[in-house]
Motif scaffolding. Sequence first.
Motif, mmCIF file in Angstrom:
data_model
loop_
_atom_site.group_PDB
_atom_site.id
_atom_site.type_symbol
_atom_site.label_atom_id
_atom_site.label_comp_id
_atom_site.label_asym_id
_atom_site.label_seq_id
_atom_site.Cartn_x
_atom_site.Cartn_y
_atom_site.Cartn_z
ATOM 1 N N PHE A 1 2.623 -9.067 18.635
ATOM 2 C CA PHE A 1 3.644 -8.053 18.977
ATOM 3 C C PHE A 1 4.129 -7.801 17.488
ATOM 4 O O PHE A 1 4.732 -8.769 16.683
ATOM 5 C CB PHE A 1 4.679 -8.283 19.933
ATOM 6 C CG PHE A 1 5.756 -7.368 19.863
ATOM 7 C CD1 PHE A 1 5.266 -6.349 21.061
ATOM 8 C CD2 PHE A 1 6.941 -7.286 19.131
ATOM 9 C CE1 PHE A 1 6.243 -5.242 21.164
ATOM 10 C CE2 PHE A 1 7.672 -6.311 19.459
ATOM 11 C CZ PHE A 1 7.409 -5.158 20.343
ATOM 12 N N TYR A 2 4.319 -6.711 17.028
ATOM 13 C CA TYR A 2 5.057 -6.381 15.706
ATOM 14 C C TYR A 2 5.858 -5.011 16.056
ATOM 15 O O TYR A 2 5.324 -4.221 16.517
ATOM 16 C CB TYR A 2 4.063 -6.353 14.638
ATOM 17 C CG TYR A 2 4.520 -5.701 13.363
ATOM 18 C CD1 TYR A 2 5.374 -6.530 12.673
ATOM 19 C CD2 TYR A 2 4.105 -4.342 12.674
ATOM 20 C CE1 TYR A 2 6.017 -6.254 11.466
ATOM 21 C CE2 TYR A 2 5.052 -4.012 11.568
ATOM 22 C CZ TYR A 2 5.740 -4.856 10.636
ATOM 23 O OH TYR A 2 6.285 -4.364 9.667
ATOM 24 N N ARG A 3 6.994 -5.122 15.331
ATOM 25 C CA ARG A 3 8.022 -3.783 15.488
ATOM 26 C C ARG A 3 8.450 -3.718 13.855
ATOM 27 O O ARG A 3 8.618 -4.589 13.163
ATOM 28 C CB ARG A 3 9.191 -4.167 16.353
ATOM 29 C CG ARG A 3 10.285 -2.956 16.260
ATOM 30 C CD ARG A 3 11.443 -3.363 17.022
ATOM 31 N NE ARG A 3 11.406 -3.659 18.316
ATOM 32 C CZ ARG A 3 11.842 -2.926 19.288
ATOM 33 N NH1 ARG A 3 12.040 -1.498 19.090
ATOM 34 N NH2 ARG A 3 11.557 -3.028 20.419
ATOM 35 N N LYS A 4 8.245 -2.271 13.640
ATOM 36 C CA LYS A 4 8.687 -2.138 12.103
ATOM 37 C C LYS A 4 10.259 -2.333 12.011
ATOM 38 O O LYS A 4 11.072 -2.136 12.829
ATOM 39 C CB LYS A 4 8.400 -0.648 11.725
ATOM 40 C CG LYS A 4 6.877 -0.135 11.573
ATOM 41 C CD LYS A 4 6.637 1.149 11.025
ATOM 42 C CE LYS A 4 5.799 2.025 11.909
ATOM 43 N NZ LYS A 4 5.648 3.017 11.465
ATOM 44 N N VAL B 1 10.203 -4.787 25.562
ATOM 45 C CA VAL B 1 10.497 -3.673 24.871
ATOM 46 C C VAL B 1 10.248 -2.286 25.673
ATOM 47 O O VAL B 1 9.622 -2.368 26.876
ATOM 48 C CB VAL B 1 9.230 -3.339 23.766
ATOM 49 C CG1 VAL B 1 7.790 -3.288 24.251
ATOM 50 C CG2 VAL B 1 9.547 -2.584 22.642
ATOM 51 N N ASN C 1 6.267 2.822 16.605
ATOM 52 C CA ASN C 1 7.215 1.759 16.090
ATOM 53 C C ASN C 1 7.015 0.435 16.122
ATOM 54 O O ASN C 1 7.536 -0.386 15.477
ATOM 55 C CB ASN C 1 8.695 2.341 16.411
ATOM 56 C CG ASN C 1 9.016 3.754 15.953
ATOM 57 O OD1 ASN C 1 9.089 3.868 14.843
ATOM 58 N ND2 ASN C 1 9.219 4.472 17.035
ATOM 59 N N TRP C 2 6.379 0.299 17.129
ATOM 60 C CA TRP C 2 5.760 -0.904 17.733
ATOM 61 C C TRP C 2 4.592 -1.219 17.973
ATOM 62 O O TRP C 2 4.075 0.085 18.424
ATOM 63 C CB TRP C 2 6.744 -1.811 18.771
ATOM 64 C CG TRP C 2 6.882 -0.960 20.044
ATOM 65 C CD1 TRP C 2 7.891 -0.435 20.264
ATOM 66 C CD2 TRP C 2 5.919 -1.099 21.302
ATOM 67 N NE1 TRP C 2 7.686 0.198 21.613
ATOM 68 C CE2 TRP C 2 6.474 -0.375 21.973
ATOM 69 C CE3 TRP C 2 4.610 -1.728 21.351
ATOM 70 C CZ2 TRP C 2 5.701 -0.120 23.421
ATOM 71 C CZ3 TRP C 2 4.309 -1.483 22.527
ATOM 72 C CH2 TRP C 2 4.664 -0.728 23.680
ATOM 73 N N THR C 3 3.872 -2.272 18.090
ATOM 74 C CA THR C 3 2.823 -2.496 18.535
ATOM 75 C C THR C 3 2.366 -3.804 19.272
ATOM 76 O O THR C 3 2.908 -4.748 18.966
ATOM 77 C CB THR C 3 1.656 -2.287 17.575
ATOM 78 O OG1 THR C 3 0.278 -2.313 18.150
ATOM 79 C CG2 THR C 3 1.529 -3.414 16.454
ATOM 80 N N TYR C 4 1.559 -3.911 20.116
ATOM 81 C CA TYR C 4 1.214 -4.971 20.910
ATOM 82 C C TYR C 4 -0.411 -5.168 21.041
ATOM 83 O O TYR C 4 -0.889 -3.998 21.441
ATOM 84 C CB TYR C 4 1.760 -5.141 22.546
ATOM 85 C CG TYR C 4 1.559 -6.146 23.451
ATOM 86 C CD1 TYR C 4 1.904 -7.450 22.935
ATOM 87 C CD2 TYR C 4 0.545 -6.267 24.279
ATOM 88 C CE1 TYR C 4 1.633 -8.621 23.865
ATOM 89 C CE2 TYR C 4 0.117 -7.357 24.809
ATOM 90 C CZ TYR C 4 0.665 -8.296 24.707
ATOM 91 O OH TYR C 4 0.336 -9.476 25.683
#
Length: 137
Positions: free
Chosen positions: A134-137, A71, A118-121
């Motif tokens: 890990f997540y991305r909208k 990312v 917009n994303w998180t780790y």
Amino acid sequence: MNVAMKLRKKGMIVTEYENKGRDYRKLWFESFFETIDVSNHNRTNFLWEWFHTQNIPFRKGKEANQAFEKVNKQYCFIFFQESNDVLKVEYASEMKAKDLCNEVGEYSDVYIVDKGFNWTYVVPHEKEEYGPYFYRK
């Protein structure tokens, strides 16, 4: 703070902020779990536990690490579950998952987001059993 020193050694610009963690935790929850009516749920102890209570397409373990490595991390924030410290990290493209995995104490639950949330780790303290995520909208 150990993580800030590690990142600076890799050439990243790290700015440390005190007393901002609560704001970032609130914004993280509102950004990634915005559709949840929390009045119908018991609050969990750790923010990362929400990944297990909701039906969202997150990545976990090695897949999460791989997504984080790929990312765009040009500009991001790092904050923690139990600390009110926040790090703004610039030129963070060389930041790797292993740079964040050995934190202890109040810095052991690590949350990373891009500047737009917009994303998180997330690296939880229970690394062997849960996460990273890990997540991305």
